[in-house]
Enzyme design. Structure first.
Site, PDB file in Angstrom:
ATOM      1  N   THR A 244      -3.901  -0.464 -27.760  1.00 35.17           N
ATOM      2  CA  THR A 244      -3.100   0.074 -26.662  1.00 35.17           C
ATOM      3  C   THR A 244      -2.499   1.485 -26.725  1.00 35.17           C
ATOM      4  O   THR A 244      -2.013   1.868 -25.873  1.00 35.17           O
ATOM      5  CB  THR A 244      -1.843  -1.080 -26.547  1.00 35.17           C
ATOM      6  N   HIS A 245      -2.594   1.845 -28.053  1.00 35.09           N
ATOM      7  CA  HIS A 245      -2.138   3.367 -28.089  1.00 35.09           C
ATOM      8  C   HIS A 245      -3.270   4.335 -28.432  1.00 35.09           C
ATOM      9  O   HIS A 245      -4.172   4.094 -29.545  1.00 35.09           O
ATOM     10  CB  HIS A 245      -1.284   3.441 -29.467  1.00 35.09           C
ATOM     11  N   MET A 246      -3.699   5.269 -27.676  1.00 33.46           N
ATOM     12  CA  MET A 246      -4.815   6.164 -27.789  1.00 33.46           C
ATOM     13  C   MET A 246      -4.413   7.669 -27.458  1.00 33.46           C
ATOM     14  O   MET A 246      -3.604   7.801 -27.181  1.00 33.46           O
ATOM     15  CB  MET A 246      -5.830   5.633 -26.772  1.00 33.46           C
TER      16      MET A 246
END
Ligand SMILES: Cc1cc2nc3c(=O)[nH]c(=O)nc-3n(C[C@H](O)[C@H](O)[C@H](O)COP(=O)(O)OP(=O)(O)OC[C@H]3O[C@@H](n4cnc5c(N)ncnc54)[C@H](O)[C@@H]3O)c2cc1C
Ligand code: SF4
Length: 503
Positions: A438-440
């Site tokens: 979910t973190h990019m």
């Protein structure tokens, strides 16, 4: 003013000083800074504008309306890692848990020393932005009464093991503890962008086109800076209308670390060959535990507690309350076995372990499709496996009857702490773990040298005057902590630089 496809009678042409693509953490923050400084702002958002009253209508309906590809976006290649992102007005902030962290000092020091960003993103200015964000988005520590059973057992385990841990800091006002952040916060307690900076930008005069996918950014050299987009079909049918929004000063791309490089590539604006390289993130795995006492995942804040003991090594452990539909996908078995687990649903606890992965990937386009080529490296797998063993330790210390590590090839259920040795000794392939990301970040890296970076020190694409990237694509590395606060602070700094140029 929000313009939606259903209200259109024809194609639209607009112009403003600044045109912003995307309304998530970065786009909404920049819009609030620019609009409140008196600048003319147009925002263009591919996803729909979902009114608060229509949020939290159940997981399936919410995924369909709020998430990119209804939650089905995945990495390319043999290993399919779900890449969860919001695609609606407010972007991923609508569905996130609101956890905030400032960029860790050891990460900032690397950005400064190795990538030369201390002048572009001065530490003091970032700190002042964090203070402002804390105040404006109501960042506070989760209250005891919102811990829920899930947060409580993680805390008990951490305390018994003597591990550093704390209740999460989140952007919320009087969270009611419905554990439904993934469906959007219907009562507006979580200060996601749709409940905070977007209304402020609109109140300051910004215009927002929702349900409009930007298909091309036109550079100044092609007859003037502009974005072109296509609206979704309106509810009442009718034609598919187009948008052309001219930018008198700059186009700001804030479409996320996947969709920003994809848009730049599709627009033919990659003059360096660097766009889409260095894609990074925090892939995560999860551990389930069965308790004798009631846990009741549906009570408390969605993510109320975190173990920070191993943070500097790139591993953070967070309580995570999942709705039954999502939990079912992570439980072992089908049919009667799955049903038996679901009958114990009120006694299941869940924790997530996002890791600061070493892996680098790429974002590429293939016609209308995006390809995110990414696979965790062996060290990443080892870190995730260690994280699972650590969480298992915490859950057993808190009194768990069994843990479910979700590693293919290992027993589905481990019933005593000694059994965790099996996890510690495991050397699984990446595909044996249940990853979610979910973190990019990182796919349009910032730097002074066009041979190694996609955007310059003010966020402008090298060689493309007036087209700026302002989201986490510009980060030269991942963070190891939840990124939205740093994304907003960086967007704030880059928007201020544009205002300095405007003066
Ligand atoms: C389930 C979940 C939980 C999370 N929890 C946390 C948390 O607790 N704390 C934290 O710090 N972070 C969390 N995150 C991550 C955080 O929300 C994101 O890192 C952050 O929102 C990214 O900001 P962004 O502006 O780059 O992109 P986004 O917020 O994703 O916004 C990008 C927007 O651009 C739009 N867009 C894309 N392409 C186009 C186009 N061509 N035309 C028009 N619009 C376009 C998208 O529809 C989207 O609305 C979570 C994310 C998810 C999915
Ligand atoms: S847990 Fe709190 S912040 Fe999340 S949706 Fe429920 S009320 Fe909103």
């Amino acid at each position: 003013m929000i313009v939606e496809p259903g209200a259109l009678e024809g194609d639209v042409e607009d112009d403003a000083e600044y045109v912003i693509v995307g309304t998530g953490a970065a786009g909404a923050t920049a819009a609030r800074v620019l609009a409140e400084a008196g600048a003319g702002v147009v925002l263009v958002e591919e996803g729909p504008n979902v009114p608060a009253a229509e949020l939290a209508r159940g997981t399936v309906a919410s995924f369909g309306r709020l998430l990119r590809d209804a939650g089905g976006q995945v990495t390319s290649g043999p290993l399919k890692i779900p890449l969860l992102q919001g695609a609606c007005v407010g972007g991923s902030t609508v569905v996130n848990s609101g956890i905030t962290w400032r960029i860790p000092p050891w990460v900032y020091d690397r950005w400064a020393a190795e990538f030369g960003l201390s002048g572009a993103l001065p530490a003091r200015e970032l700190e002042a932005c964090f203070d402002l964000l804390d105040e404006e988005l109501s960042v506070r520590q989760t209250r005891e009464e919102r811990l829920g059973g899930n947060g409580r057992v993680l805390r008990t385990g951490a305390e018994r093991l003597g591990w550093e841990s704390k209740t999460t800091h989140r952007t919320e006002r009087d969270c009611e503890g419905s554990a439904r952040c993934l469906e959007g916060c219907a009562n507006g307690r979580r200060q996601s962008m749709n409940h905070s900076y977007i209304p402020r930008a609109l109140a300051a005069g910004a215009r927002l086109y929702a349900g409009c996918r930007v298909t091309r950014v036109c550079p100044r050299s092609a007859g003037g800076l502009a974005v072109e987009g296509t609206f979704a079909l309106g509810a009442g049918g009718g034609g598919r209308h187009t948008l052309r929004a001219h930018a008198r000063k700059a186009v700001l791309i804030a479409a996320s670390a996947i969709h920003t490089p994809a848009l730049v590539l599709r627009s033919g604006l990659d003059s360096t060959g660097q766009v889409g390289l260095h894609f990074q993130g925090h892939p995560g795995v999860s551990m389930l535990a069965l308790f004798d006492e009631p846990i009741r995942l549906w009570e408390g804040a969605t993510q109320a507690y975190e173990i920070t003991e191993f943070r500097q090594r790139g591993m953070k452990i967070e309580s995570l309350s999942l709705p039954a539909e999502v939990l079912a996908a992570r439980l072992p078995g089908v049919g009667a076995k799955l049903a038996a687990y679901l009958r114990q649903m009120d006694r299941i606890a869940v924790a997530a372990i996002p890791i600061k992965a070493r892996a680098r990937g790429t974002v590429r386009t293939l016609g209308p499709f995006n390809r995110v080529n990414y696979c965790p490296e062996p060290q990443d797998v080892a870190l995730a496996v260690e994280g699972l063993a650590r969480v298992g330790q915490a859950f057993f210390a808190a009194g768990a009857r069994a843990v479910l590590p979700g590693i293919h090839g290992l027993p589905e259920r481990i019933s005593d702490p000694a059994g965790l040795e099996l996890i510690r000794r495991a050397r699984p392939e990446p595909g044996a773990l249940n990853w979610v990301m979910t973190h990019m970040m990182g796919s349009c890296r910032m730097g002074g040298d066009p041979r190694t970076s996609a955007v310059d020190l003010r966020g402008q694409l090298h060689g493309v005057p007036g087209v700026h990237v302002i989201d986490s694509s510009v980060f030269p590395t991942n963070l190891g902590v939840n990124p939205q606060h740093t994304i907003m602070a960086v967007a704030m700094v880059l928007a201020r630089r544009l205002l300095e140029d405007r003066a």
